[in-house]
Scaffold this motif. Structure first.
Motif, PDB file in Angstrom:
ATOM      1  N   LEU A  39      10.593   8.823  -4.559  1.00  0.00           N
ATOM      2  CA  LEU A  39      11.446   7.943  -3.765  1.00  0.00           C
ATOM      3  C   LEU A  39      11.602   6.612  -4.485  1.00  0.00           C
ATOM      4  CD1 LEU A  39       9.725   8.613  -0.319  1.00  0.00           C
ATOM      5  CD2 LEU A  39      11.871   9.631  -1.126  1.00  0.00           C
ATOM      6  N   ASP A  40      12.751   5.973  -4.317  1.00  0.00           N
ATOM      7  CA  ASP A  40      12.992   4.674  -4.961  1.00  0.00           C
ATOM      8  C   ASP A  40      13.116   3.552  -3.937  1.00  0.00           C
ATOM      9  OD1 ASP A  40      15.390   5.348  -3.859  1.00  0.00           O
ATOM     10  OD2 ASP A  40      16.576   5.122  -5.694  1.00  0.00           O
ATOM     11  N   TRP A  41      12.387   3.701  -2.824  1.00  0.00           N
ATOM     12  CA  TRP A  41      12.427   2.676  -1.783  1.00  0.00           C
ATOM     13  C   TRP A  41      11.907   1.348  -2.320  1.00  0.00           C
ATOM     14  CZ3 TRP A  41       9.716   5.853   2.668  1.00  0.00           C
ATOM     15  CH2 TRP A  41      10.563   6.906   3.052  1.00  0.00           C
ATOM     16  N   GLU A  42      12.609   0.280  -2.001  1.00  0.00           N
ATOM     17  CA  GLU A  42      12.140  -1.071  -2.329  1.00  0.00           C
ATOM     18  C   GLU A  42      11.740  -1.750  -1.027  1.00  0.00           C
ATOM     19  OE1 GLU A  42      14.830  -3.282  -4.703  1.00  0.00           O
ATOM     20  OE2 GLU A  42      14.982  -1.751  -6.283  1.00  0.00           O
ATOM     21  N   LYS A 102      13.213   9.492  11.369  1.00  0.00           N
ATOM     22  CA  LYS A 102      11.904   9.664  10.742  1.00  0.00           C
ATOM     23  C   LYS A 102      11.756   8.819   9.483  1.00  0.00           C
ATOM     24  CE  LYS A 102       8.646  13.167   9.109  1.00  0.00           C
ATOM     25  NZ  LYS A 102       8.420  14.607   8.851  1.00  0.00           N
ATOM     26  N   VAL A 103      12.813   8.738   8.677  1.00  0.00           N
ATOM     27  CA  VAL A 103      12.720   7.950   7.446  1.00  0.00           C
ATOM     28  C   VAL A 103      12.479   6.480   7.774  1.00  0.00           C
ATOM     29  CG1 VAL A 103      13.995   7.117   5.434  1.00  0.00           C
ATOM     30  CG2 VAL A 103      14.071   9.541   6.043  1.00  0.00           C
ATOM     31  N   SER A 104      13.194   5.960   8.758  1.00  0.00           N
ATOM     32  CA  SER A 104      12.964   4.572   9.164  1.00  0.00           C
ATOM     33  C   SER A 104      11.535   4.383   9.656  1.00  0.00           C
ATOM     34  CB  SER A 104      13.951   4.179  10.267  1.00  0.00           C
ATOM     35  OG  SER A 104      15.271   4.177   9.787  1.00  0.00           O
ATOM     36  N   ALA A 105      11.010   5.366  10.375  1.00  0.00           N
ATOM     37  CA  ALA A 105       9.634   5.284  10.862  1.00  0.00           C
ATOM     38  C   ALA A 105       8.656   5.247   9.690  1.00  0.00           C
ATOM     39  CB  ALA A 105       9.334   6.461  11.780  1.00  0.00           C
ATOM     40  N   GLN A 106       8.903   6.042   8.653  1.00  0.00           N
ATOM     41  CA  GLN A 106       8.042   6.019   7.473  1.00  0.00           C
ATOM     42  C   GLN A 106       8.096   4.662   6.776  1.00  0.00           C
ATOM     43  OE1 GLN A 106       9.799   9.358   5.450  1.00  0.00           O
ATOM     44  NE2 GLN A 106       8.280  10.815   6.232  1.00  0.00           N
ATOM     45  N   GLN A 107       9.284   4.083   6.700  1.00  0.00           N
ATOM     46  CA  GLN A 107       9.416   2.772   6.063  1.00  0.00           C
ATOM     47  C   GLN A 107       8.739   1.681   6.885  1.00  0.00           C
ATOM     48  OE1 GLN A 107      13.663   2.466   5.381  1.00  0.00           O
ATOM     49  NE2 GLN A 107      13.540   3.645   3.481  1.00  0.00           N
ATOM     50  N   TYR A 108       8.809   1.808   8.208  1.00  0.00           N
ATOM     51  CA  TYR A 108       8.071   0.878   9.058  1.00  0.00           C
ATOM     52  C   TYR A 108       6.571   1.024   8.825  1.00  0.00           C
ATOM     53  CZ  TYR A 108      11.621  -1.195  12.143  1.00  0.00           C
ATOM     54  OH  TYR A 108      12.646  -1.936  12.652  1.00  0.00           O
ATOM     55  N   GLU A 117       3.671   4.905  -7.175  1.00  0.00           N
ATOM     56  CA  GLU A 117       4.611   5.981  -6.891  1.00  0.00           C
ATOM     57  C   GLU A 117       4.645   6.300  -5.410  1.00  0.00           C
ATOM     58  OE1 GLU A 117       4.851   9.859  -9.281  1.00  0.00           O
ATOM     59  OE2 GLU A 117       3.708  10.433  -7.490  1.00  0.00           O
ATOM     60  N   LEU A 118       5.851   6.339  -4.851  1.00  0.00           N
ATOM     61  CA  LEU A 118       6.081   6.847  -3.510  1.00  0.00           C
ATOM     62  C   LEU A 118       6.811   8.176  -3.627  1.00  0.00           C
ATOM     63  CD1 LEU A 118       7.400   3.674  -1.613  1.00  0.00           C
ATOM     64  CD2 LEU A 118       5.061   4.574  -1.638  1.00  0.00           C
ATOM     65  N   HIS A 119       6.328   9.177  -2.892  1.00  0.00           N
ATOM     66  CA  HIS A 119       7.013  10.456  -2.920  1.00  0.00           C
ATOM     67  C   HIS A 119       6.927  11.118  -1.557  1.00  0.00           C
ATOM     68  CE1 HIS A 119       3.378  13.081  -3.019  1.00  0.00           C
ATOM     69  NE2 HIS A 119       2.823  12.041  -3.622  1.00  0.00           N
ATOM     70  N   ASP A 120       7.803  12.058  -1.338  1.00  0.00           N
ATOM     71  CA  ASP A 120       7.822  12.850  -0.115  1.00  0.00           C
ATOM     72  C   ASP A 120       7.615  14.302  -0.512  1.00  0.00           C
ATOM     73  OD1 ASP A 120       8.349  14.252   2.204  1.00  0.00           O
ATOM     74  OD2 ASP A 120      10.084  13.055   2.774  1.00  0.00           O
ATOM     75  N   LEU A 143       1.003  -2.055   4.689  1.00  0.00           N
ATOM     76  CA  LEU A 143       0.323  -1.175   3.740  1.00  0.00           C
ATOM     77  C   LEU A 143       0.866  -1.342   2.332  1.00  0.00           C
ATOM     78  CD1 LEU A 143      -1.597   1.211   3.135  1.00  0.00           C
ATOM     79  CD2 LEU A 143       0.275   2.749   3.767  1.00  0.00           C
ATOM     80  N   ILE A 144       2.182  -1.447   2.188  1.00  0.00           N
ATOM     81  CA  ILE A 144       2.802  -1.525   0.871  1.00  0.00           C
ATOM     82  C   ILE A 144       2.333  -2.767   0.113  1.00  0.00           C
ATOM     83  CG2 ILE A 144       4.884  -2.849   1.489  1.00  0.00           C
ATOM     84  CD1 ILE A 144       4.971   0.347  -0.606  1.00  0.00           C
ATOM     85  N   SER A 145       1.986  -3.826   0.845  1.00  0.00           N
ATOM     86  CA  SER A 145       1.479  -5.055   0.224  1.00  0.00           C
ATOM     87  C   SER A 145      -0.036  -5.029   0.084  1.00  0.00           C
ATOM     88  CB  SER A 145       1.882  -6.280   1.052  1.00  0.00           C
ATOM     89  OG  SER A 145       3.272  -6.482   1.020  1.00  0.00           O
TER      90      SER A 145
END
Length: 321
Positions: free
Chosen positions: A310-313, A250-256, A302-305, A215-217
């Motif tokens: 959030l500053d996820w790369e 949960k955070v890892s699941a969101q990143q996946y 922008e990514l947010h919760d 999704l991010i791509s």
């Protein structure tokens, strides 16, 4: 069994009923087909290579499903109705033990979606599969990546992240002891093309794409073609209980969910004035859909919760990295 034509005759010819728009499917230099009036033909080609898209010892029935489903998903993203497929198979040697379950699964899925094999090729070499699918979409109505406008809402179908977790299991046997490992491996191969969703979105969605590289791509393709930006709320990402159990975080699941490739769900945008109609249009297709964000002015990503930035790369799948 010996020879290319014996292989073709045994495993690929006479496996389906002839569509009325197919005049000649096999036995000559070309297939002969005819499209209905007032449609455009959507065409997509994909290649799956052993060692890149699947392991050589993978279940051949699952490989067949993945190969065809991933191509049908491209048609779904355009709102097209599947019609025809051609298939080029390269393999080191004819292998009946591999071909029999592969072809059974291939034609089962093809028949389910009413798509007919109309030709292809077989040759000797490293195992790879190349499919070209073709489908019909009402003239001028195809869903594309270039129609999103500021203020449109961003949706995805199904759950996200399972395919990436399934790939982890495939590549690391030590993970097979984790909760839900078996179901996630299966999910990696056995996606469901969202054809009915795509058809229902015609006239309602402003843009669409299928999620093949993460999704991010993939959402960035919409942003680039539409010249807009986006705000995504990771708390709204649709995540399966199996994925959360498998990762135990949960955070890892969101990143996946953001980075998982080969999901073959749809991401699409809908104007505010079509949101009510969207609920009605998708109520009968048997597929959940979730609003995960909104289109913003160009240059915004922008990514947010729940409003907390959030500053996820993160990145999705890249064939050359």
């Amino acid at each position: 069994m010996s020879g290319e034509f014996n292989l073709i005759d045994k495993y690929f010819v006479g496996r389906q009923n002839q569509r009325k728009d197919v005049y000649l499917a096999a036995g000559d230099d070309c297939a002969l087909v005819k499209a209905p009036a007032n449609v455009q033909i959507a065409i997509s080609t994909d290649t799956l290579v052993a060692g890149t898209h699947f392991l050589t010892d993978a279940n051949p029935a699952w490989v067949a499903h993945k190969a065809l489903a991933s191509n049908i998903s491209d048609l779904a993203a355009m709102g097209a109705t599947p019609a025809w497929v051609s298939f080029a198979l390269t393999m080191p040697e004819p292998d009946e033990a591999w071909l029999a379950p592969f072809c059974d699964a291939f034609f089962e899925l093809a028949n389910y979606f009413g798509i007919q094999l109309i030709g292809g090729d077989t040759t000797k070499g490293p195992l790879s599969l190349t499919l070209t699918v073709q489908g019909f979409v009402p003239e001028g109505k195809a869903l594309t990546r270039c129609g999103a406008k500021v203020g449109d809402w961003v949706y995805v179908t199904g759950n996200l992240g399972d395919a990436k977790a399934g790939l982890d299991v495939i590549l690391d046997d030590a993970l097979r002891t984790r909760v839900a490992a078996e179901s996630l491996e299966k999910a990696h191969y056995l996606s469901t093309p969202r054809v009915l969703v795509g058809q229902a979105l015609i006239g309602l969605a402003s843009s669409a794409i299928d999620i093949s590289d993460g999704l991010i791509s993939d959402v960035k393709h919409i942003l680039k073609r539409s010249e807009v930006g986006i705000s995504l709320d990771v708390s709204q990402l649709p995540i399966s209980s199996e994925l959360v159990q498998f990762l135990d975080d949960k955070v890892s699941a969101q990143q996946y969910a953001l980075s998982s490739g080969e999901e073959y769900e749809l991401c699409f945008t809908v104007p505010e004035h079509n949101r009510g109609s969207l609920q009605s249009a998708l109520s009968h297709v048997g597929c959940k859909f979730t609003c995960i964000g909104q289109i913003r002015p160009q240059g915004t990503f922008e990514l947010h919760d729940n409003g907390q930035k959030l500053d996820w790369e993160l990145s999705g799948f890249d064939h050359f990295n």
